[in-house]
Write a protein that holds these residues in place. Structure first.
Motif, PDB file in Angstrom:
ATOM      1  N   PRO A 247       0.828  -1.216   0.000  1.00 45.03           N
ATOM      2  CA  PRO A 247       0.000   0.000   0.000  1.00 45.03           C
ATOM      3  C   PRO A 247       0.859   1.260   0.000  1.00 45.03           C
ATOM      4  O   PRO A 247       1.872   1.313   0.693  1.00 45.03           O
ATOM      5  CB  PRO A 247      -0.796  -0.111   1.309  1.00 45.03           C
ATOM      6  CG  PRO A 247      -0.132  -1.160   2.127  1.00 45.03           C
ATOM      7  CD  PRO A 247       0.706  -2.010   1.213  1.00 45.03           C
ATOM      8  N   VAL A 248       0.451   2.225  -0.791  1.00 41.80           N
ATOM      9  CA  VAL A 248       1.156   3.516  -0.790  1.00 41.80           C
ATOM     10  C   VAL A 248       0.608   4.326   0.379  1.00 41.80           C
ATOM     11  O   VAL A 248      -0.613   4.455   0.544  1.00 41.80           O
ATOM     12  CB  VAL A 248       0.950   4.239  -2.141  1.00 41.80           C
ATOM     13  CG1 VAL A 248       1.536   5.647  -2.091  1.00 41.80           C
ATOM     14  CG2 VAL A 248       1.580   3.424  -3.263  1.00 41.80           C
ATOM     15  N   ILE A 421     -16.468  -3.768  -1.098  1.00 39.93           N
ATOM     16  CA  ILE A 421     -15.961  -3.110  -2.312  1.00 39.93           C
ATOM     17  C   ILE A 421     -14.961  -2.028  -1.899  1.00 39.93           C
ATOM     18  O   ILE A 421     -13.866  -1.913  -2.458  1.00 39.93           O
ATOM     19  CB  ILE A 421     -17.115  -2.512  -3.163  1.00 39.93           C
ATOM     20  CG1 ILE A 421     -17.988  -3.643  -3.717  1.00 39.93           C
ATOM     21  CG2 ILE A 421     -16.568  -1.646  -4.303  1.00 39.93           C
ATOM     22  CD1 ILE A 421     -19.254  -3.202  -4.421  1.00 39.93           C
ATOM     23  N   LEU A 432     -19.483   2.120  -7.409  1.00 42.61           N
ATOM     24  CA  LEU A 432     -18.868   1.360  -8.501  1.00 42.61           C
ATOM     25  C   LEU A 432     -18.168   2.249  -9.504  1.00 42.61           C
ATOM     26  O   LEU A 432     -17.220   1.833 -10.152  1.00 42.61           O
ATOM     27  CB  LEU A 432     -19.936   0.555  -9.269  1.00 42.61           C
ATOM     28  CG  LEU A 432     -20.766  -0.465  -8.513  1.00 42.61           C
ATOM     29  CD1 LEU A 432     -21.501  -1.362  -9.488  1.00 42.61           C
ATOM     30  CD2 LEU A 432     -19.916  -1.294  -7.588  1.00 42.61           C
TER      31      LEU A 432
HETATM   32  P1  FAD Z   1     -10.052  -0.086  -9.457  1.00 41.86           P
HETATM   33  O1  FAD Z   1     -10.529  -1.357 -10.027  1.00 41.86           O
HETATM   34  O2  FAD Z   1     -10.925   0.659  -8.536  1.00 41.86           O
HETATM   35  O3  FAD Z   1      -8.664  -0.394  -8.759  1.00 41.86           O
HETATM   36  C1  FAD Z   1      -7.910   0.550  -8.040  1.00 41.86           C
HETATM   37  C2  FAD Z   1      -6.711  -0.192  -7.505  1.00 41.86           C
HETATM   38  O4  FAD Z   1      -5.929   0.708  -6.729  1.00 41.86           O
HETATM   39  C3  FAD Z   1      -7.109  -1.341  -6.575  1.00 41.86           C
HETATM   40  O5  FAD Z   1      -6.451  -2.512  -6.973  1.00 41.86           O
HETATM   41  C4  FAD Z   1      -6.647  -0.858  -5.198  1.00 41.86           C
HETATM   42  O6  FAD Z   1      -6.259  -1.930  -4.351  1.00 41.86           O
HETATM   43  C5  FAD Z   1      -5.499   0.031  -5.573  1.00 41.86           C
HETATM   44  N1  FAD Z   1      -5.182   1.037  -4.548  1.00 41.86           N
HETATM   45  C6  FAD Z   1      -6.028   1.977  -4.037  1.00 41.86           C
HETATM   46  N2  FAD Z   1      -5.385   2.720  -3.112  1.00 41.86           N
HETATM   47  C7  FAD Z   1      -4.114   2.251  -3.052  1.00 41.86           C
HETATM   48  C8  FAD Z   1      -2.971   2.608  -2.297  1.00 41.86           C
HETATM   49  N3  FAD Z   1      -2.990   3.605  -1.397  1.00 41.86           N
HETATM   50  N4  FAD Z   1      -1.817   1.908  -2.501  1.00 41.86           N
HETATM   51  C9  FAD Z   1      -1.751   0.890  -3.413  1.00 41.86           C
HETATM   52  N5  FAD Z   1      -2.820   0.506  -4.130  1.00 41.86           N
HETATM   53  C10 FAD Z   1      -3.973   1.178  -3.966  1.00 41.86           C
HETATM   54  N6  FAD Z   1     -17.587  -1.896 -15.519  1.00 41.86           N
HETATM   55  C11 FAD Z   1     -17.863  -2.312 -16.789  1.00 41.86           C
HETATM   56  O7  FAD Z   1     -17.277  -1.790 -17.754  1.00 41.86           O
HETATM   57  N7  FAD Z   1     -18.771  -3.309 -17.027  1.00 41.86           N
HETATM   58  C12 FAD Z   1     -19.425  -3.938 -16.007  1.00 41.86           C
HETATM   59  O8  FAD Z   1     -20.213  -4.862 -16.247  1.00 41.86           O
HETATM   60  C13 FAD Z   1     -19.165  -3.519 -14.672  1.00 41.86           C
HETATM   61  N8  FAD Z   1     -19.781  -4.115 -13.615  1.00 41.86           N
HETATM   62  C14 FAD Z   1     -19.300  -3.916 -12.342  1.00 41.86           C
HETATM   63  C15 FAD Z   1     -19.776  -4.716 -11.294  1.00 41.86           C
HETATM   64  C16 FAD Z   1     -19.229  -4.603 -10.016  1.00 41.86           C
HETATM   65  C17 FAD Z   1     -19.740  -5.467  -8.907  1.00 41.86           C
HETATM   66  C18 FAD Z   1     -18.189  -3.660  -9.796  1.00 41.86           C
HETATM   67  C19 FAD Z   1     -17.551  -3.557  -8.422  1.00 41.86           C
HETATM   68  C20 FAD Z   1     -17.754  -2.819 -10.812  1.00 41.86           C
HETATM   69  C21 FAD Z   1     -18.298  -2.941 -12.102  1.00 41.86           C
HETATM   70  N9  FAD Z   1     -17.863  -2.159 -13.180  1.00 41.86           N
HETATM   71  C22 FAD Z   1     -18.195  -2.495 -14.463  1.00 41.86           C
HETATM   72  C23 FAD Z   1     -16.992  -0.992 -12.961  1.00 41.86           C
HETATM   73  C24 FAD Z   1     -15.537  -1.327 -13.248  1.00 41.86           C
HETATM   74  O9  FAD Z   1     -15.174  -2.472 -12.541  1.00 41.86           O
HETATM   75  C25 FAD Z   1     -14.668  -0.177 -12.769  1.00 41.86           C
HETATM   76  O10 FAD Z   1     -15.103   1.051 -13.341  1.00 41.86           O
HETATM   77  C26 FAD Z   1     -13.208  -0.374 -13.148  1.00 41.86           C
HETATM   78  O11 FAD Z   1     -12.789  -1.708 -13.012  1.00 41.86           O
HETATM   79  C27 FAD Z   1     -12.398   0.536 -12.238  1.00 41.86           C
HETATM   80  O12 FAD Z   1     -11.055   0.462 -12.579  1.00 41.86           O
HETATM   81  P2  FAD Z   1     -10.009   1.480 -11.962  1.00 41.86           P
HETATM   82  O13 FAD Z   1      -8.825   1.444 -12.838  1.00 41.86           O
HETATM   83  O14 FAD Z   1     -10.634   2.779 -11.674  1.00 41.86           O
HETATM   84  O15 FAD Z   1      -9.528   0.868 -10.584  1.00 41.86           O
END
Ligand code: FAD
Length: 494
Positions: A247-248, A421, A432
């Motif tokens: 973790p950062v 989540i 989400l």
């Molecule tokens: P995230 O997936 O939010 O990941 C962020 C990462 O940063 C995580 O791994 C976390 O551990 C890490 N992190 C955070 N803070 C720190 C820290 N301080 N130090 C180190 N690491 C850290 N999207 C679609 O396109 N189609 C769908 O059908 C769909 N259905 C969904 C259903 C569910 C149940 C959920 C939960 C989401 C769904 N989504 C869907 C939305 C989609 O999953 C998200 O918009 C997308 O995956 C988010 O990606 P992200 O890159 O923003 O990061």
């Protein structure tokens, strides 16, 4: 070579890392979890495979673009196929609709099953495509917060095609152009694709159906987690360093310039910092700027979800890959989610079954059900109460609509709720998609891909521009890497 650190290995963090490595930066990704993917992960239990988060895959071209950029053959990493039916819709009055991705077939299905004139459907989708091509392509590919975007020659064309109704009518109101309530419900549902309320969000969101009904719906071989696995493998190939279980703790900055991060109480210095963490937590915990964090919260959070992962020891031939069982009263359901912040006892239920595409995702004669309802992001329910009430509501509704007691066939059960989540992925309140699009100005109020307070700090992912969902998260990676390219002088290509 200039050094970049990326905080978080969500889909946007992975894509940003790939893009910057290809540009010649030395890139290191720090992820608090043991594996990459954030919301886009999977798990197995007793022969059942479950994708943990996203289930709908649209716009594979965003993934293909990364492999083309990296000059790597995508076939060695990732494959997918088109699915002929984007979703099967079930209503309590016994009607069903198969939303074929072939537009003519979809329009005539709507006419046959619902009595909705086919021409209404085709003209709606035609307008959605026009809106997508004229407006979305500009706003999804560029930062809205840079003067250069507004000077772009296509902006004038984009603004000209923006009808008053798209901004000032709600999606629900715009969709009253459909004769039948069932058709309105199908097209109102697209607001949930970014966690919004169709009765509040602008009619601009009417462009969303263009994605799956016109461009198509797809299924990645091996399930959705294959997207994460492919991007992780590509990033490794391009020389990105990964630090899992790390973790950062802080972003280091002096004179309003990002200088690196703190992990395990050690300073890691870098020329550029990219945060894939929820922007609220980036401000609150990583920068310690509570005022800016509070400003992010001025915008309403998107909805969250309650998911049951059920291993079912039976097959249901009437179900498809994506299925929706609609509530009788959609407006009441959204009032509960956004106004009352409570569970609704007749929820719209989404069921995704990947064993319909790949039998090996479940044991023989069984199915892997991903059962999801939308719930408020800031639910104050105790998780056990939330789960028990929602399960009873879901089973009751499925008993009525499928004529079967599904509870007798559940042999494996796991759950995901707003609090888990937030714990698993650091999404504030378990929302989400970051912030909702419930206000007319939502697109402009969403946090930019950079911070005006700290130079050399960039933001990607679902909580910033252009928004949540895999396609938009991948766009945010493109915007961030383009911004960095123009802001930072890159040393010789690696
Ligand atoms: P995230 O997936 O939010 O990941 C962020 C990462 O940063 C995580 O791994 C976390 O551990 C890490 N992190 C955070 N803070 C720190 C820290 N301080 N130090 C180190 N690491 C850290 N999207 C679609 O396109 N189609 C769908 O059908 C769909 N259905 C969904 C259903 C569910 C149940 C959920 C939960 C989401 C769904 N989504 C869907 C939305 C989609 O999953 C998200 O918009 C997308 O995956 C988010 O990606 P992200 O890159 O923003 O990061």
């Amino acid at each position: 070579v200039k050094k970049v650190v990326v905080i978080g290995a969500g889909v946007a963090g992975l894509a940003t890392a790939i893009r910057l490595a290809v540009q010649g930066f030395e890139v290191a990704v720090y992820e608090k979890n043991a594996t990459p993917g954030g919301k886009l992960t999977a798990f197995n239990d007793n022969g059942f495979h479950f994708d943990a988060g996203p289930s709908l895959f649209t716009q594979p071209q965003n993934i293909e673009a990364l492999f083309a950029l990296a000059n790597e053959p995508i076939a060695d990493y990732f494959s997918y196929k088109t699915v002929p039916v984007a979703c099967k819709y079930f209503y309590e009055n016994g009607k069903t609709v198969q939303a074929y991705t072939n537009q003519q077939m979809f329009a005539s299905e709507m006419e046959q099953q619902l009595g909705e004139p086919a021409a209404n459907v085709t003209s709606y989708l035609h307008n959605a495509s026009k809106l997508y091509q004229n407006v979305a392509t500009i706003f999804l590919n560029f930062s809205l917060h840079k003067k250069s975007t507004w000077l772009h020659f296509r902006v004038v064309k984009a603004l000209r095609s923006l009808k008053f109704a798209y901004l000032f009518k709600s999606l629900g109101n715009y969709n009253t152009r459909f004769k039948t309530e069932e058709a309105q419900q199908i097209f109102n549902r697209f607001a949930t694709y970014n966690g919004s309320n169709p009765y509040k969000a602008p009619a601009m969101l009417s462009l969303i159906p263009h994605l799956e009904q016109t461009e198509g719906a797809f299924y990645p071989t091996g399930g959705m987690v294959s997207i994460t696995n492919a991007l992780h493998k590509l990033a490794l190939k391009k020389g990105v360093h990964f630090h899992f279980n790390t973790p950062v703790q802080k972003i280091i900055y002096t004179d309003n310039q990002a200088k690196g991060i703190v992990v395990n109480n050690n300073n890691i210095m870098a020329d550029v910092v990219v945060s894939n963490s929820d922007v609220y937590f980036t401000y609150k915990h990583l920068i310690g700027n509570h005022k800016k964090a509070q400003k992010v919260l001025k915008q309403e959070r998107s909805s969250s979800a309650l998911v049951f992962y059920w291993g079912i020891n039976k097959t249901y031939p009437q179900l498809d890959l994506h299925n929706i069982f609609f509530t009788k009263n959609y407006q009441a359901e959204f009032d509960h989610i956004f106004k009352l912040k409570r569970l609704y006892n007749d929820p719209t239920i989404y069921i995704n079954i990947t064993s319909k595409q790949e039998q090996q995702q479940a044991p023989n004669g069984c199915e892997n059900w991903f059962v999801m309802i939308n719930v408020p992001a800031n639910t104050h329910y105790e998780p056990a109460t939330l789960i028990a009430q929602a399960k009873a509501n879901i089973l009751h509704k499925l008993q009525t609509m499928l004529g079967d007691d599904v509870s007798k066939h559940i042999v494996v059960e796991h759950t995901l709720h707003p609090q888990t989540i937030e714990q698993n992925t650091g999404s504030y309140m378990g929302s989400l998609y970051g912030t909702s699009s419930n206000s007319k100005m939502a697109a402009f109020l969403r946090h930019p891909n950079f911070t005006s307070a700290i130079k050399n700090l960039y933001c990607c992912g679902g909580s910033v521009h252009p928004g949540g969902g895999i396609p938009l998260c991948l766009k945010s990676a493109q915007i961030v890497s383009d911004l960095i390219k123009s802001d930072v002088k890159v040393a010789a290509h690696a």
